[in-house]
Design an enzyme around this catalytic site. Structure first.
Site, PDB file in Angstrom:
ATOM      1  NE  ARG A 213     -14.433 -13.517 -36.278  1.00  0.00           N
ATOM      2  CZ  ARG A 213     -15.724 -14.126 -36.488  1.00  0.00           C
ATOM      3  NH1 ARG A 213     -16.439 -13.635 -37.357  1.00  0.00           N
ATOM      4  NH2 ARG A 213     -15.882 -15.434 -36.001  1.00  0.00           N
TER       5      ARG A 213
ATOM      6  NE  ARG B 153     -21.814 -22.952 -36.238  1.00  0.00           N
ATOM      7  CZ  ARG B 153     -21.547 -21.885 -35.881  1.00  0.00           C
ATOM      8  NH1 ARG B 153     -21.549 -21.597 -34.536  1.00  0.00           N
ATOM      9  NH2 ARG B 153     -20.856 -21.003 -36.320  1.00  0.00           N
TER      10      ARG B 153
ATOM     11  CG  HIS C 235     -17.064 -17.713 -30.195  1.00  0.00           C
ATOM     12  ND1 HIS C 235     -17.967 -18.809 -29.721  1.00  0.00           N
ATOM     13  CD2 HIS C 235     -17.474 -17.110 -31.094  1.00  0.00           C
ATOM     14  CE1 HIS C 235     -18.886 -18.635 -30.198  1.00  0.00           C
ATOM     15  NE2 HIS C 235     -18.964 -17.581 -31.261  1.00  0.00           N
TER      16      HIS C 235
ATOM     17  CD  GLU D 224     -16.104 -11.700 -31.071  1.00  0.00           C
ATOM     18  OE1 GLU D 224     -17.276 -11.124 -31.278  1.00  0.00           O
ATOM     19  OE2 GLU D 224     -15.837 -12.953 -31.301  1.00  0.00           O
TER      20      GLU D 224
ATOM     21  CG  ASN E  84     -15.782 -10.284 -39.245  1.00  0.00           C
ATOM     22  OD1 ASN E  84     -15.634 -11.150 -39.705  1.00  0.00           O
ATOM     23  ND2 ASN E  84     -16.807 -10.595 -37.965  1.00  0.00           N
TER      24      ASN E  84
END
Ligand code: ADP
Length: 402
Positions: free
Chosen positions: A94, A244, A183, A387, A7
């Site tokens: 990823r 965010r 996601h 993940e 990743n």
């Protein structure tokens, strides 16, 4: 099959080395993090399973050298877990944004790379870094097949009325401006595992997955297919997150820009990096710090927590309406797996439709746990996400041609 999962961020490389015997049977051989790539001094933290952790500071001028440092750690005489680089049979990456090019993982070739390049426009902080990682792997392990797994792919089943913004249609045609979500690997993993865990047939189910972490999104999944998700064109849309802002009236953006004389890039940074828990509380972007401050009576920290649960309740409520019911709600990621108070607060609002929350079971943190009573009409569970495992599974299947 020994698979290296990567990743890549703009200044970091997260990795896991897995020995995949099958989808369900695997060993984590090592994991680690390379940080501060491109800065004067970088570092690697390498954690081999069953051995001591290794930490080194060294110069890491670019991602190619970063990848070489990861490989060196994996074969290190003291901290390594492999005899040779040749033991690595495949690499899975990823990738944050695949837009509507990809509805599943893909083997890396020049066509795939050129599409990821086009998607750099929609994920300017992430996709260029992923490409650096892919190129670096091609350089250091040229004969090893590589696979890319997209955060957006699982959401490609959303219907047009869910992904379309009510802007002039030409912006969709010219710039692909629409909702893509994020996601996806986590929502997919949690829906699959959660359905099995609570005894539902995924192909005949209505599920809401709540990935609540530093970045947060919620998905509505009917018969294993996403029908809506809370993130949009970028991960900024949806609920309040660590830094965010989530949903705001779009006119607020231009209003603040004019008032504060801000450039588009400055405003983007404010909405993505300086808002959310951090912006509202002024304390931290981390939910644990928010909890501590709220417990000490800090009004703005309490407000963050109230807004977080309110946003989640609103999204879950709207998804129940969209799906005409719900069989199961799953909580995952850092906050979803650990914040007992948040789960309770959210679930209490759905007692009207027969959700009976198991307060005793809700002490659980970080372990798959049923959180609803046996006679609850809606099942609720804490389901841990992974993940990297999704990426490793997809990589194995694609490389084996399955
Ligand atoms: P990311 O989006 O970076 O992957 P995570 O899923 O790791 O984020 O979630 C990070 C959030 O989870 C932070 O706000 C953190 O406070 C919270 N969190 C992580 N572990 C715990 C824990 N054991 N107890 C409470 N909150 C936790």
């Amino acid at each position: 099959m020994i698979i290296l999962v990567i990743n890549c961020g703009s200044s970091s490389i997260k990795y896991q080395l897995l020995d995949m015997k099958s989808d369900e049977v695997y060993d984590l051989l090592a994991k680690g993090l390379v940080e501060k790539v491109g800065l004067p001094m970088g570092c690697i933290t390498h954690k081999p399973t069953g051995k001591d952790k290794m930490y080194k500071e060294l110069s890491i001028p670019d991602h190619k050298i970063g990848m070489q440092i990861v490989l060196d750690a994996l074969v290190d005489p003291e901290y390594g877990v492999l005899k040779s680089f040749d033991d690595i049979e495949a690499i899975g990456h990823r990738v944050v944004q695949g837009a509507d090019f990809f509805s599943g993982s893909a083997i890396v070739n020049e066509d795939v790379i050129s599409k990821i390049e086009i998607c750099c426009d929609y994920a300017p902080l992430h996709n260029p870094a992923h490409l650096l990682g892919i190129r670096a792997c091609q350089h250091v392990l040229p004969s090893v097949p590589q696979v890319v797994t997209f955060d957006t792919a699982y959401h490609q089943t959303m219907p047009d009325y869910a992904y379309m913004y009510a802007l002039p249609y030409e912006y969709y045609e010219k710039y692909r401006v629409r909702r893509y979500g994020a996601h996806g690997t986590s929502h997919q993993f949690v829906a699959d595992k959660g359905a099995k865990f609570v005894g539902l047939d995924l192909n005949n189910s209505k599920i809401i997955t709540c990935h609540i972490g530093n970045g947060s999104s919620i998905s509505a999944i009917v018969n294993g297919k996403v029908v809506d998700t809370s993130m949009g064109f970028t991960p900024l849309e949806g609920m309040i997150m660590g830094t965010r802002c989530g949903n705001i009236d779009p006119n607020v953006v231009t209003y603040i820009m004019k008032k504060e004389n801000l450039t588009p890039d400055e405003m983007t940074t404010i909405m993505n990096k300086k808002s959310g828990f951090l912006g509202v509380s002024g304390v931290s972007s981390d939910a644990r710090d928010i909890d501590t401050a709220a417990n000490e009576g800090n009004y703005r920290a309490k407000l963050v927590f109230k807004k977080l649960s309110y946003d989640i309740i609103k999204i879950i409520g709207s998804y129940i309406a969209v799906m005409d019911g719900v069989d199961a709600i799953f909580f995952t990621a850092g906050i979803g797996e650990n914040n007992v108070r948040l789960r309770r607060r959210v679930c209490e609002n759905f007692s009207y439709m027969g959700l009976k929350f198991d307060y005793e079971a809700n002490v659980a943190q970080g372990v798959d746990t049923l959180l609803s009573c046996p006679d609850s009409k809606v099942k609720v569970a804490l389901i841990t996400t992974d993940e990297e495992l999704v990426i490793a599974r997809d990589t194995m299947h694609l490389v084996l041609g399955e």
